[in-house]
Design a protein around this motif. Sequence first.
Motif, PDB file in Angstrom:
ATOM      1  N   ALA A 237     -12.404 -16.895  29.322  1.00 40.47           N
ATOM      2  CA  ALA A 237     -13.286 -17.644  27.945  1.00 40.47           C
ATOM      3  C   ALA A 237     -14.487 -17.682  28.124  1.00 40.47           C
ATOM      4  O   ALA A 237     -15.099 -17.982  29.166  1.00 40.47           O
ATOM      5  N   ILE A 238     -15.392 -17.021  26.902  1.00 34.43           N
ATOM      6  CA  ILE A 238     -16.717 -17.170  26.657  1.00 34.43           C
ATOM      7  C   ILE A 238     -16.756 -18.934  26.078  1.00 34.43           C
ATOM      8  O   ILE A 238     -16.485 -18.883  24.961  1.00 34.43           O
ATOM      9  N   LEU A 239     -17.352 -19.696  26.514  1.00 37.46           N
ATOM     10  CA  LEU A 239     -17.455 -20.958  25.600  1.00 37.46           C
ATOM     11  C   LEU A 239     -19.100 -21.494  25.960  1.00 37.46           C
ATOM     12  O   LEU A 239     -20.063 -21.101  26.371  1.00 37.46           O
ATOM     13  N   GLN A 240     -19.447 -22.380  24.881  1.00 31.49           N
ATOM     14  CA  GLN A 240     -20.983 -22.638  24.464  1.00 31.49           C
ATOM     15  C   GLN A 240     -20.977 -24.020  25.934  1.00 31.49           C
ATOM     16  O   GLN A 240     -19.715 -24.542  25.863  1.00 31.49           O
ATOM     17  N   GLY A 241     -22.004 -24.389  25.893  1.00 31.12           N
ATOM     18  CA  GLY A 241     -22.156 -25.757  26.828  1.00 31.12           C
ATOM     19  C   GLY A 241     -21.914 -26.295  26.714  1.00 31.12           C
ATOM     20  O   GLY A 241     -20.888 -26.982  27.601  1.00 31.12           O
ATOM     21  N   LEU A 242     -22.059 -27.088  25.213  1.00 36.56           N
ATOM     22  CA  LEU A 242     -21.672 -28.044  25.173  1.00 36.56           C
ATOM     23  C   LEU A 242     -20.204 -28.625  24.277  1.00 36.56           C
ATOM     24  O   LEU A 242     -19.604 -29.339  24.721  1.00 36.56           O
ATOM     25  N   ILE A 243     -20.127 -27.171  24.081  1.00 35.29           N
ATOM     26  CA  ILE A 243     -18.338 -27.527  23.540  1.00 35.29           C
ATOM     27  C   ILE A 243     -17.819 -27.784  24.878  1.00 35.29           C
ATOM     28  O   ILE A 243     -16.409 -28.401  25.166  1.00 35.29           O
ATOM     29  N   GLY A 244     -17.636 -26.417  26.061  1.00 30.95           N
ATOM     30  CA  GLY A 244     -17.253 -27.062  27.424  1.00 30.95           C
ATOM     31  C   GLY A 244     -16.927 -28.281  28.296  1.00 30.95           C
ATOM     32  O   GLY A 244     -16.582 -28.963  28.412  1.00 30.95           O
ATOM     33  N   ALA A 245     -17.870 -28.845  27.874  1.00 34.44           N
ATOM     34  CA  ALA A 245     -18.787 -30.474  28.168  1.00 34.44           C
ATOM     35  C   ALA A 245     -17.841 -31.628  27.712  1.00 34.44           C
ATOM     36  O   ALA A 245     -17.445 -32.689  27.540  1.00 34.44           O
ATOM     37  N   GLN A 246     -17.589 -30.958  25.557  1.00 30.54           N
ATOM     38  CA  GLN A 246     -16.746 -32.159  25.811  1.00 30.54           C
ATOM     39  C   GLN A 246     -15.140 -32.081  26.332  1.00 30.54           C
ATOM     40  O   GLN A 246     -14.825 -33.007  25.794  1.00 30.54           O
ATOM     41  N   ALA A 247     -15.108 -31.140  25.540  1.00 27.10           N
ATOM     42  CA  ALA A 247     -13.204 -30.578  26.629  1.00 27.10           C
ATOM     43  C   ALA A 247     -13.400 -30.840  27.853  1.00 27.10           C
ATOM     44  O   ALA A 247     -12.030 -32.231  27.194  1.00 27.10           O
ATOM     45  N   TYR A 248     -14.386 -31.247  28.684  1.00 27.63           N
ATOM     46  CA  TYR A 248     -13.795 -31.799  29.871  1.00 27.63           C
ATOM     47  C   TYR A 248     -13.513 -32.524  30.141  1.00 27.63           C
ATOM     48  O   TYR A 248     -12.749 -33.058  31.055  1.00 27.63           O
ATOM     49  N   GLU A 249     -15.421 -33.467  29.496  1.00 29.00           N
ATOM     50  CA  GLU A 249     -14.731 -34.897  29.015  1.00 29.00           C
ATOM     51  C   GLU A 249     -13.930 -35.980  28.843  1.00 29.00           C
ATOM     52  O   GLU A 249     -13.689 -36.441  28.806  1.00 29.00           O
ATOM     53  N   GLY A 250     -13.421 -34.878  27.388  1.00 28.55           N
ATOM     54  CA  GLY A 250     -12.413 -35.686  26.458  1.00 28.55           C
ATOM     55  C   GLY A 250     -13.129 -36.113  25.843  1.00 28.55           C
ATOM     56  O   GLY A 250     -13.044 -37.538  25.082  1.00 28.55           O
ATOM     57  N   ARG A 251     -14.713 -35.836  25.116  1.00 26.97           N
ATOM     58  CA  ARG A 251     -15.453 -36.471  24.539  1.00 26.97           C
ATOM     59  C   ARG A 251     -16.386 -35.947  23.348  1.00 26.97           C
ATOM     60  O   ARG A 251     -16.659 -35.115  23.682  1.00 26.97           O
ATOM     61  N   GLY A 252     -16.635 -37.169  22.242  1.00 30.81           N
ATOM     62  CA  GLY A 252     -16.916 -35.872  21.429  1.00 30.81           C
ATOM     63  C   GLY A 252     -16.109 -34.781  20.871  1.00 30.81           C
ATOM     64  O   GLY A 252     -15.599 -34.499  20.975  1.00 30.81           O
ATOM     65  N   GLY A 253     -16.475 -34.375  19.415  1.00 34.33           N
ATOM     66  CA  GLY A 253     -16.183 -33.094  18.525  1.00 34.33           C
ATOM     67  C   GLY A 253     -14.449 -33.348  18.509  1.00 34.33           C
ATOM     68  O   GLY A 253     -14.260 -34.098  18.253  1.00 34.33           O
ATOM     69  N   ASN A 254     -14.320 -31.839  18.872  1.00 32.95           N
ATOM     70  CA  ASN A 254     -12.549 -32.473  18.462  1.00 32.95           C
ATOM     71  C   ASN A 254     -11.516 -32.417  19.934  1.00 32.95           C
ATOM     72  O   ASN A 254     -10.189 -32.133  19.648  1.00 32.95           O
ATOM     73  N   PHE A 255     -12.280 -33.549  20.595  1.00 32.28           N
ATOM     74  CA  PHE A 255     -11.681 -33.358  22.615  1.00 32.28           C
ATOM     75  C   PHE A 255     -11.387 -34.587  22.099  1.00 32.28           C
ATOM     76  O   PHE A 255     -11.137 -35.209  23.697  1.00 32.28           O
ATOM     77  N   GLU A 256     -12.046 -35.630  21.281  1.00 34.83           N
ATOM     78  CA  GLU A 256     -12.235 -36.451  21.817  1.00 34.83           C
ATOM     79  C   GLU A 256     -10.460 -38.141  22.308  1.00 34.83           C
ATOM     80  O   GLU A 256     -10.035 -37.789  21.837  1.00 34.83           O
ATOM     81  N   GLY A 257     -10.849 -38.423  23.442  1.00 35.27           N
ATOM     82  CA  GLY A 257      -9.629 -38.888  24.064  1.00 35.27           C
ATOM     83  C   GLY A 257      -8.923 -38.368  24.736  1.00 35.27           C
ATOM     84  O   GLY A 257      -7.879 -38.313  25.220  1.00 35.27           O
ATOM     85  N   ARG A 258      -8.895 -36.823  24.109  1.00 41.94           N
ATOM     86  CA  ARG A 258      -8.162 -35.783  25.443  1.00 41.94           C
ATOM     87  C   ARG A 258      -9.124 -34.817  26.611  1.00 41.94           C
ATOM     88  O   ARG A 258      -9.195 -33.985  26.165  1.00 41.94           O
ATOM     89  N   PRO A 259      -9.521 -35.330  27.339  1.00 37.81           N
ATOM     90  CA  PRO A 259      -9.774 -34.573  28.520  1.00 37.81           C
ATOM     91  C   PRO A 259      -9.279 -33.396  28.889  1.00 37.81           C
ATOM     92  O   PRO A 259      -8.204 -33.810  29.275  1.00 37.81           O
ATOM     93  N   TYR A 260      -9.895 -32.029  29.246  1.00 39.72           N
ATOM     94  CA  TYR A 260      -9.442 -30.977  29.592  1.00 39.72           C
ATOM     95  C   TYR A 260      -9.890 -31.246  30.624  1.00 39.72           C
ATOM     96  O   TYR A 260     -10.362 -30.082  31.034  1.00 39.72           O
ATOM     97  N   GLU A 261      -9.021 -31.713  31.315  1.00 44.87           N
ATOM     98  CA  GLU A 261      -9.666 -31.355  33.791  1.00 44.87           C
ATOM     99  C   GLU A 261      -9.293 -30.526  34.384  1.00 44.87           C
ATOM    100  O   GLU A 261      -9.590 -30.163  35.334  1.00 44.87           O
ATOM    101  N   GLU A 262      -8.474 -29.257  33.746  1.00 45.18           N
ATOM    102  CA  GLU A 262      -8.157 -27.854  34.051  1.00 45.18           C
ATOM    103  C   GLU A 262      -8.863 -27.364  34.074  1.00 45.18           C
ATOM    104  O   GLU A 262      -9.061 -25.272  34.419  1.00 45.18           O
TER     105      GLU A 262
END
Length: 334
Positions: A82-107
Motif C-alpha cells: 500500500a501507499i501511505l501518508q507518513g503520519l497515518i503510518g505512524a499513527q497506525a504503527y504506534e496506535g496513537r491518534g486518528g483512527n488508531f488510538e489504542g490499536r497499534p498495528y505492530e505488523e
Amino acid sequence: MKKSLLVILVALSLMLSGCIERREFITIATASAGGTYYPIGVGLGNLWTEMLTEEKVKATGQSSAGSVENIQLLKNGEAKVAILQGLIGAQAYEGRGGNFEGRPYEELRSISMLWSNVEHFVLMDKEITTGTISDIDTKSFSVGPQASGTEQSTLVIMEGLGLTKENIKPEYLGYDDTISAMRDGRLDGGSLPAGVPVSSVMDMTASGVKASVLDVTDEQLDSINSVFNTWFRFVIPAGTYKGIDKEINTIAQPNFLATTTEIDEELVYKLTKTIYENLDKVHQIHNSAKEIQLESALNGLPAPLHMGAYKYFVEAGLEVPEHLIPPEANESKK
C-alpha cells in the motif's frame, strides 16, 4: 468408469492449484483515481509485472479511499502493498491518534519513501515577525478541510509548537479557497501541504498576494518529530515561486510504500531491488515519481523496514537508522 473420471478430475484440480500457487498476485492499495497515489501504484505494478516475469509476479494498483482504508486492506490481507501518508503510518504503527488510538498495528512494515508531502505554511507578510511557523499564533489560519489529512498533519505540527486550535482562529478551507480568502483580506494564512510546486501557492505569489511561505527551524522540526517521528528537512529552491528569491527551509513527510510482516522476505527484496535498479522507468511513471531516489529512500519512514527491503538497502550501502531496523533482524542475531 466413474472412478477413473474422478481420479482424472482430482489430478487436474491438483495441477491447476499448483499453477495458481506458483503465480504471485500483488494488489497495491492506492487512493482515488484522480490523485497521485493511484497512477504511481499502477505504474509500480506494471513495472513489477514487466520486470519480474520469471517470478510470475502479477501486480496491479487498486483505487481506495486513501491511507486509512489502505491500513485496513493490509490488515485484512486484501492488499499486499500500500501507499501511505507518513503520519497515518505512524499513527497506525504506534496506535496513537486518528483512527488508531489504542490499536497499534505492530505488523506494519516500510518498504521505501516514494515522494515528499511538503509543508507550506503561508502567512500574510504584515503578520510575520520571526518568519517561522510559530508566527501563526493568534492568527486566523486555515488548518484544511475538517477530517482531512491536511487538518490531521497541521494539528500535529501545531502540537509540536505547543499550540492548539485555541491559540488561533481556525478556518477549514480547501487550498484555493484559502488563497482566495487571503486575497480578500478575510484570512491571515493557511496550511497547504503537497508536492512542490503547489498550484495554489503559485497562484498566491503570481497574483500579488503579499504573503510568504514560512520557514521551520531545526528546533521546531525536532519538537514536531517528538509527537510523531515522520517529518524531515526539505528545502524549496529559490525561485520556485514567483517573487520568493530565497530558499524556503521547510519540512516534509513521506508518501511511502508499506507492507506487513506476513509478506515473504524474498518477494519484498525483489520488489525493492526492481524499483532502484530501474529508476529510469520509475521516473517515467509520474512527475512525483522522479523524486524516488536511493539516497532519500529512508526519509521519514514511520515503521521499521520489512526484512526484504532491509536486506536490499544494506546491500546497496545505506546506513539504516536504528529505529528502522526490523525487530526480526535483531531476533535473528540472538
